[in-house]
Scaffold this active site. Structure first.
Site, PDB file in Angstrom:
ATOM      1  N   GLY A  57       0.704  -1.128   0.011  1.00  0.00           N
ATOM      2  CA  GLY A  57       0.052  -0.065   0.050  1.00  0.00           C
ATOM      3  C   GLY A  57       0.746   1.086   0.133  1.00  0.00           C
ATOM      4  CD  GLN A 104      -6.794  -0.318   7.811  1.00  0.00           C
ATOM      5  OE1 GLN A 104      -7.545  -1.116   8.255  1.00  0.00           O
ATOM      6  NE2 GLN A 104      -5.457  -0.566   8.193  1.00  0.00           N
ATOM      7  CB  SER A 130      -2.221  -3.300   1.243  1.00  0.00           C
ATOM      8  OG  SER A 130      -1.159  -4.004   2.114  1.00  0.00           O
ATOM      9  CB  CYS A 161       7.315   4.166  19.647  1.00  0.00           C
ATOM     10  SG  CYS A 161       8.368   4.403  21.172  1.00  0.00           S
TER      11      CYS A 161
HETATM   12  N1  PLP Z   1      -2.695   3.234   4.071  1.00  0.00           N
HETATM   13  C1  PLP Z   1      -3.275   2.766   5.102  1.00  0.00           C
HETATM   14  C2  PLP Z   1      -4.529   3.523   5.297  1.00  0.00           C
HETATM   15  C3  PLP Z   1      -2.852   1.873   5.991  1.00  0.00           C
HETATM   16  O1  PLP Z   1      -3.661   1.340   6.992  1.00  0.00           O
HETATM   17  C4  PLP Z   1      -1.811   1.087   5.510  1.00  0.00           C
HETATM   18  C5  PLP Z   1      -0.801   0.251   6.487  1.00  0.00           C
HETATM   19  O2  PLP Z   1      -1.150   0.160   7.732  1.00  0.00           O
HETATM   20  C6  PLP Z   1      -0.801   1.481   4.534  1.00  0.00           C
HETATM   21  C7  PLP Z   1      -1.277   2.709   3.715  1.00  0.00           C
HETATM   22  C8  PLP Z   1       0.224   0.823   4.093  1.00  0.00           C
HETATM   23  O3  PLP Z   1       0.240  -0.379   3.447  1.00  0.00           O
HETATM   24  P1  PLP Z   1       1.412  -1.226   3.243  1.00  0.00           P
HETATM   25  O4  PLP Z   1       1.704  -1.866   4.889  1.00  0.00           O
HETATM   26  O5  PLP Z   1       1.027  -2.436   2.648  1.00  0.00           O
HETATM   27  O6  PLP Z   1       2.527  -0.628   2.931  1.00  0.00           O
END
Ligand code: PLP
Length: 389
Positions: A77, A183, A203, A328
């Site tokens: 993602g 999400q 993703s 963190c």
């Molecule tokens: N965008 C959102 C809203 C996400 O929740 C996440 C992952 O937590 C990502 C992007 C990033 O995706 P990836 O972990 O596949 O790089």
């Protein structure tokens, strides 16, 4: 402490989910020897690999109502978000981006990088309920705006954003729009035939698929320049030999999600309702950051008088895994940028804990988590009041 670990309860599914056994089975042949060809090779073994790649592309495209040629496989993602923003801006001459202040860092840090390169970015704040309005986004659009980006559902609060309304309104402005649907894809039906976005990202590892694989949907005709160059793969939009095993697994995860979506969402909703009711009635002093218009897999709460860090550490010791939205860095915990932008007071933000479910979670697990929370929160509150009185 009186809390004995009996089993591990994983309530951090918005961070990642385990691999579905059927996904693993679909990937195994591609991780061993058959077919191991390169999808770009023209001989028979290459063609076998290419067939698997294109079948996977068809599955992902079908799930969001796209054409196969509109799907670009990526390394997840984050990469899909990065490629969307850079690729579309680089294809034009306008140097201003509008996005929300509550985006995932995949978008926000890409905007920081764009700013280093001389672009400008306007971040629009949400309302206390966690949603940014289409009106506020449109008000930030300028003649030099080259792209608008709005996430479909927030990863910390679950708040659903008005992507459909905004994308329709943007048609009059002739500005492309990206949406991070990582999400949203878990809990909402996504159909690009009904929503006028130019691009969106999804993703694999949020839907029981492998990590490090995802897709960028790029609507036919959208101006786009490749950012990763060095090969003609993915129709010249993302160079590099495709990670075929991961892509096949991703497509299998998408297929399963399609088949089971309704049942999964029903289960998520019932888990969420149960959890929220149980927290309110048994723990008390609970503040919910997004009660309405949220995806069903996320509950973000704070317990009055309790610090998130302390609670999470105690939960972890007892085998219950959740998270906070805060980053963190070097031992210091930064407050959540999402809750800060929504204007919540610091003490509430410092207590915010995100519990996120998958359809694999059971009510029994939540019942145990709530009992544990009842004990821990009570103990921490007593400790605090003794300490500060
Ligand atoms: N965008 C959102 C809203 C996400 O929740 C996440 C992952 O937590 C990502 C992007 C990033 O995706 P990836 O972990 O596949 O790089």
């Amino acid at each position: 402490m009186g809390v004995v670990e009996t089993e591990r309860i994983y309530l951090d599914n918005a961070a990642t989910t385990p691999l579905h056994p059927s996904v693993l089975a679909s990937m195994q042949p591609f991780m061993t020897n058959s077919p191991f060809g390169n999808p770009s090779s023209v001989h028979q073994m290459g063609r076998e690999a290419r067939r698997a790649l294109e079948t996977a592309r068809g599955t992902v495209a079908h799930a969001i109502g796209a054409a196969e040629s509109e799907i670009v496989f990526t390394g997840g993602g984050t990469e899909a978000d990065f490629l969307a923003l850079f690729g579309m801006l680089h294809a034009g001459t306008k140097r201003h981006v509008v996005t929300t202040a509550i985006e995932h860092h995949a978008i926000l840090h890409t905007c920081d990088f764009l700013k280093e390169l001389g672009y400008e970015a306007t971040l629009v704040n949400p309302h206390p309920d966690g949603s940014v309005t289409a009106k506020d986004m449109l008000a930030a659009v300028r003649p030099d705006t080259g792209l608008v980006s709005m996430m479909w559902a927030n990863n910390e609060t679950g708040a659903i954003q008005p992507v459909e309304t905004l994308s329709a309104a943007l048609r009059d402005f002739d500005v492309p729009m990206h949406s991070d649907a990582v999400q949203a894809f878990i809990g909402l039906p996504i159909d690009v035939r009904r929503v006028a976005v130019s691009s969106l990202s999804i993703s694999g590892h949020k839907i029981f698929g492998p990590k490090g694989v995802g897709a960028l949907y790029l609507r036919q005709g959208t101006p786009y320049q490749a950012i990763i160059r060095g090969g003609a793969q993915e129709r010249n939009r993302r160079a590099g030999t495709e990670n075929l095993a991961a892509i096949v697994g991703f497509a299998r995860a998408v297929e399963l999600h399609e088949e089971e979506r309704k049942a999964r969402v029903r289960q998520l909703q019932s888990l969420r309702d149960y959890f929220v009711n149980a927290l309110q009635s048994r723990v008390g002093g609970v503040h919910l950051f997004c009660e309405e218009k949220a995806v069903p897999q996320i509950v973000n709460v704070s317990f009055s008088g309790v610090l998130a860090e302390t609670l999470l550490m105690n939960l972890d010791l007892a085998g219950v895994y959740a998270s906070s939205g805060s980053a963190c860095t070097a031992g210091t915990t930064a407050p959540s940028h999402v809750l800060l932008a929504a204007g919540w007071p610091q003490e509430m933000i410092r207590g915010a804990v995100r519990f996120s479910f998958s359809s694999d979670n059971t009510q029994l697990e939540l019942e145990r988590a709530v009992s544990l929370l009842e004990q821990l929160v009570g103990r921490l509150r007593n400790h605090n009041s003794a300490h500060f009185s």
